[in-house]
Structure formats: structure tokens, C-alpha cells
Design a protein around this motif. Sequence first.
Motif, PDB file in Angstrom:
ATOM      1  N   GLU A 146      69.778  39.579 -40.811  1.00 47.78           N
ATOM      2  CA  GLU A 146      70.807  39.205 -39.857  1.00 47.78           C
ATOM      3  C   GLU A 146      72.192  39.705 -40.268  1.00 47.78           C
ATOM      4  O   GLU A 146      72.969  40.175 -39.440  1.00 47.78           O
ATOM      5  N   SER A 147      72.502  39.604 -41.549  1.00 51.57           N
ATOM      6  CA  SER A 147      73.861  39.935 -42.003  1.00 51.57           C
ATOM      7  C   SER A 147      74.025  41.386 -42.435  1.00 51.57           C
ATOM      8  O   SER A 147      75.145  41.895 -42.486  1.00 51.57           O
ATOM      9  N   ARG A 160      74.111  45.113 -36.587  1.00 57.26           N
ATOM     10  CA  ARG A 160      74.283  43.693 -36.265  1.00 57.26           C
ATOM     11  C   ARG A 160      74.402  43.476 -34.755  1.00 57.26           C
ATOM     12  O   ARG A 160      73.896  42.477 -34.220  1.00 57.26           O
ATOM     13  N   ASN A 161      75.050  44.404 -34.057  1.00 59.81           N
ATOM     14  CA  ASN A 161      75.155  44.288 -32.605  1.00 59.81           C
ATOM     15  C   ASN A 161      73.785  44.381 -31.943  1.00 59.81           C
ATOM     16  O   ASN A 161      73.467  43.611 -31.035  1.00 59.81           O
ATOM     17  N   TYR A 191      70.899  43.765 -33.378  1.00 62.06           N
ATOM     18  CA  TYR A 191      70.089  42.620 -33.807  1.00 62.06           C
ATOM     19  C   TYR A 191      70.417  41.381 -32.972  1.00 62.06           C
ATOM     20  O   TYR A 191      69.519  40.689 -32.474  1.00 62.06           O
ATOM     21  N   SER A 192      71.703  41.097 -32.787  1.00 64.28           N
ATOM     22  CA  SER A 192      72.096  39.913 -32.027  1.00 64.28           C
ATOM     23  C   SER A 192      71.804  40.076 -30.537  1.00 64.28           C
ATOM     24  O   SER A 192      71.458  39.103 -29.857  1.00 64.28           O
ATOM     25  N   ARG A 251      68.125  39.226 -29.885  1.00 60.47           N
ATOM     26  CA  ARG A 251      67.908  37.779 -29.895  1.00 60.47           C
ATOM     27  C   ARG A 251      68.449  37.136 -28.621  1.00 60.47           C
ATOM     28  O   ARG A 251      67.791  36.282 -28.016  1.00 60.47           O
ATOM     29  N   ALA A 252      69.640  37.534 -28.208  1.00 57.02           N
ATOM     30  CA  ALA A 252      70.253  36.946 -27.024  1.00 57.02           C
ATOM     31  C   ALA A 252      69.433  37.228 -25.775  1.00 57.02           C
ATOM     32  O   ALA A 252      69.281  36.347 -24.904  1.00 57.02           O
TER      33      ALA A 252
END
Length: 305
Positions: A220-221, A252-253, A255-256, A259-260
Amino acid sequence: MAHIGEAQAPVGTRDALARGRLRASLVPDLLVEARRIVNTVMAGWHGRRKRGIGENFWQFRPYVEGEAIANIDWRRSARDDHTYVRDREWEAAHTVWLWADPSPSMLYKSTGATVSKQSRALVIVLAMAELLSRSGERIAWPGVTDPFSARNGAERIASHLAHAAALPAKPDLSAIRRFSDIVIASDFLDPVGETMQWLDVLARHGVRAHLVEIADPAEESFPYSGRTEFTDPETGEKLTAGRAEMLGDEYRNLYSARRAELAAWCKRLGWSYTVNHTDRLASEALVRLHLALTAEGPSGRRTAA
């Protein structure tokens, strides 16, 4: 999205037989851990108490226009100016399917995590099996067991998993029918479209799904910098980055966003989506799962847990 793995990933993670042996060695300890979590977190929770057609009284609730007049409890209603219905407790067993992702990416464990993603997923699913079995619910694992009801349900599923040399990366879900629930624990790192296509049969059959994303903190990080070699545990492909920190923002963009998009899709379907990090407690996911399973879905039905 590509799966992230570090160069020191265990040898043979792409070998199904090796993964089966590893899983078999983990299962006994994970079953003990799952039972400990259930005993600690779920003490005093009565998952089967929900409105239904049983004989045991559960609660009085206000009458809603359109309900059958025969359901009104006139004696209770005579005490004040409100009309009450006498609810009875549901007695029919519910089927909850359980599945933990066995793919190679689930073996990943960074230095910041306490356990691998595979271990966390199995603990959560076995804990749910233990909880549901104690509540008298029917449980099953797609491709491994048919639905059954037994007080030792978690132990039975653990035995099947320990003796399975190989498990399909994505089991056939078409046999799961309406009014069932399914708990799916995975990292969900495949392309979102592929995940939705795989799970679409559940939506079409009226099954309510509860997705538990197992996330390693490093995934995630993205804490990498300098020259770094990454290995995809699914394909074995390698990527060497001269300055890994330059990839961080874009990664990170992506990855998020993945999930979203999945979480929003689940919300539209009336499903639940939970994230559990492997540097956090498994009990956190179990509490959220319990709340999701006992909540009323879009059809108004209440699920046992």
C-alpha cells in the motif's frame, strides 16, 4: 495491476504442490489462532437471533403498514397508544460459503507485516467457519466441500484444506444460489475487470458477497527507494528500477484507484468490502464481517453470523 513481490520471495511459490505443502503445515496453527480470536472477540454474540418463522419469541417492534394483521400482538399494543408486532426468532439454517485466495501473491510478507497474506486470509476464514458452526449455520468452501452443518465445521474445513494438494486460483461460483452469502478473502490485485467478471455470477444469482481485501503495508505504501528489483510471484517476471521512489506516486494512485473501484462496485450491489492489513489484528476484520453478515441486505433479509 501487477502483483508486487521482492527478490527474496520463497523458492517454489509458483509450484502448486509446494504451496499445498506450505498450506498444510500452516493450517493446524491457524485453526488454533482462529479459535482464539473467536473466543476473545465474539464471546456473548448470538448470531442466529433474527426475525423469522421460528417458535421462540425474540422481540416486540412497531407495526408497519401493510403487514399482516394476524402478526399484531394486541395484548402488548393495549398497554399504550402504539401497535406492536411480536417477532419470532429465525430457526432455519443459512448457508455461508467461505473462500481464501490460494494464489502465489498471497505468500507475500514484507518486513513490516506480522504474517503473510495467506496466513491472514486463512485465519479470518477459519474464524468465520468456527463462529458460524457454533451458531448452527451451514458452511461450505467452493470446490472443496458441499454445504454442511456441524459444531466442528472449522476443523472439518481445515482438514480438507490441509489434505488438498492444489486449489484452483478461482473456483467456479455458479453453484452458489440465491439467499446464500459468501466471504471471500484475497488481495484482489488482479485487474478489476477480471475480478468483477469472476464475481458477476454471484450478483446474477442474488448471492450477497463480503469481500475482505488482505493488504500488506508495503504493497500500500510502496516504501522502496534506490535500485530495487521486483518479482511478480504470479509470472516470475522481474522489474529493476534504478530509482524506485520515482514510481511511488503513480503506483499508489493505481493501487488506491483499484480498491476504490471495487469497493464502489460492491456498495452498488449491496455487498460489503473490508480491508485488513497484515500489520493489524485479524480480529478487526472479523468484527466488521460480523456486522456485515448480520445486517439486512437489499432484499430485507437478515443473514446469520
